[in-house]
Scaffold this motif. Structure first.
Motif, mmCIF file in Angstrom:
data_model
loop_
_atom_site.group_PDB
_atom_site.id
_atom_site.type_symbol
_atom_site.label_atom_id
_atom_site.label_comp_id
_atom_site.label_asym_id
_atom_site.label_seq_id
_atom_site.Cartn_x
_atom_site.Cartn_y
_atom_site.Cartn_z
ATOM 1 N N ALA A 21 16.149 52.300 2.808
ATOM 2 C CA ALA A 21 16.033 50.984 3.441
ATOM 3 C C ALA A 21 15.185 51.069 4.711
ATOM 4 O O ALA A 21 14.349 50.190 4.977
ATOM 5 N N ALA A 22 15.387 52.139 5.499
ATOM 6 C CA ALA A 22 14.598 52.302 6.723
ATOM 7 C C ALA A 22 13.122 52.523 6.387
ATOM 8 O O ALA A 22 12.227 51.962 7.050
ATOM 9 N N PHE A 23 12.855 53.313 5.349
ATOM 10 C CA PHE A 23 11.471 53.547 4.944
ATOM 11 C C PHE A 23 10.839 52.258 4.427
ATOM 12 O O PHE A 23 9.662 51.977 4.695
ATOM 13 N N VAL A 27 7.431 50.553 6.018
ATOM 14 C CA VAL A 27 6.222 50.175 5.273
ATOM 15 C C VAL A 27 5.903 48.705 5.505
ATOM 16 O O VAL A 27 4.739 48.332 5.724
ATOM 17 N N VAL A 28 6.929 47.849 5.483
ATOM 18 C CA VAL A 28 6.715 46.415 5.706
ATOM 19 C C VAL A 28 6.165 46.172 7.104
ATOM 20 O O VAL A 28 5.279 45.335 7.309
ATOM 21 N N LEU A 50 6.181 43.630 -0.343
ATOM 22 C CA LEU A 50 7.583 44.035 -0.455
ATOM 23 C C LEU A 50 7.814 44.856 -1.717
ATOM 24 O O LEU A 50 8.614 45.803 -1.714
ATOM 25 N N TRP A 51 7.120 44.533 -2.785
ATOM 26 C CA TRP A 51 7.268 45.305 -4.014
ATOM 27 C C TRP A 51 6.712 46.722 -3.858
ATOM 28 O O TRP A 51 7.304 47.695 -4.335
ATOM 29 N N ALA A 53 6.537 48.357 -1.055
ATOM 30 C CA ALA A 53 7.493 49.048 -0.195
ATOM 31 C C ALA A 53 8.716 49.497 -0.988
ATOM 32 O O ALA A 53 9.226 50.603 -0.787
ATOM 33 N N ALA A 54 9.201 48.640 -1.889
ATOM 34 C CA ALA A 54 10.366 48.996 -2.708
ATOM 35 C C ALA A 54 10.045 50.168 -3.627
ATOM 36 O O ALA A 54 10.880 51.077 -3.822
ATOM 37 N N LEU A 55 8.847 50.172 -4.167
ATOM 38 C CA LEU A 55 8.458 51.247 -5.087
ATOM 39 C C LEU A 55 8.373 52.585 -4.360
ATOM 40 O O LEU A 55 8.839 53.617 -4.870
ATOM 41 N N THR A 56 7.801 52.590 -3.173
ATOM 42 C CA THR A 56 7.709 53.841 -2.428
ATOM 43 C C THR A 56 9.080 54.285 -1.910
ATOM 44 O O THR A 56 9.374 55.485 -1.870
ATOM 45 N N ALA A 57 9.918 53.335 -1.526
ATOM 46 C CA ALA A 57 11.269 53.691 -1.052
ATOM 47 C C ALA A 57 12.104 54.297 -2.167
ATOM 48 O O ALA A 57 12.985 55.125 -1.915
#
Length: 211
Positions: A21-23, A27-28, A50-51, A53-57
């Protein structure tokens, strides 16, 4: 199965569960520095950002999903108790999603506000990310099983997960902008396919690792 899911959930929160979540938020936060402070532009690209960021997280917890249990012999013990590798993988997917998905959605809400995403688009964005997080959790467990025990498994997991997640990313980003379109159905079908197929891929990888 219930006890296995609870075990995976406890493991997810016993470690640094806040790191994905922090990562994600990190990114965002970098997006406005890359594209500028234009609120209208940020709102337009917010869903896609956001997508990504979600993929990298989703890559962060991959190394701890399967490898620790393989190295400690837990997977072999579960097999001796009569649990199929596919069942263990399914429990890992469920436990990982319960630890990863809700935190991702909370972070996505904060990220949507930071990127000035229009208020009427936020519910659709969160719905698309919620559906997509199931597919990401399934992919993470499958990739973790495929790379368990290999050197530099973290980098290899990224090389495997990112291309496999492209269909989910395409349909999810499209569904984020228009939940009434067929994109949400396509995203849901893709996520369902990943959830249904990942336990078999992970189970086969775990068995291959024993030989």
């Amino acid at each position: 199965m219930g006890r296995l899911v609870r075990r995976e959930l406890r493991r997810g929160f016993s470690g640094p569960a806040w790191m994905p979540a922090a990562f994600f938020l990190l990114v965002v936060t970098l997006v406005p520095f890359a594209v500028g402070p234009d609120a209208r532009l940020l709102g337009q690209i917010g869903g896609g950002a956001l997508w990504i960021a979600a993929l990298t997280a989703a890559l962060l917890p991959v190394e701890r999903l399967v490898e620790p249990d393989r190295a400690d012999g837990v997977l072999d013990q579960l097999l001796l108790y009569g649990l199929a590798d596919e069942s263990v993988a399914a429990a890992k997917i469920a436990g990982h999603w319960l630890a990863f998905g809700p935190l991702l959605l909370v972070s996505a809400l904060v990220g949507a506000l930071m990127l000035r995403v229009p208020a009427d688009a936020i519910p659709g964005l969160l719905l698309a990310l919620g559906v997509g997080s199931l597919g990401l959790a399934a992919l993470a467990v499958a990739v973790a099983a495929l790379t368990a025990g290999l050197p530099r498994s973290g980098a290899l997991a990224g090389l495997l997960l990112l291309p496999l997640a492209i269909p989910l990313l395409i349909f999810g980003a499209a569904a984020s902008g228009d939940t009434g379109s067929g994109a949400l159905l396509l995203e849901g079908a893709t996520a369902l396919l990943l959830v249904a197929g990942a336990p078999f891929v992970a189970g086969a990888a775990i068995r291959a690792g024993r030989t």
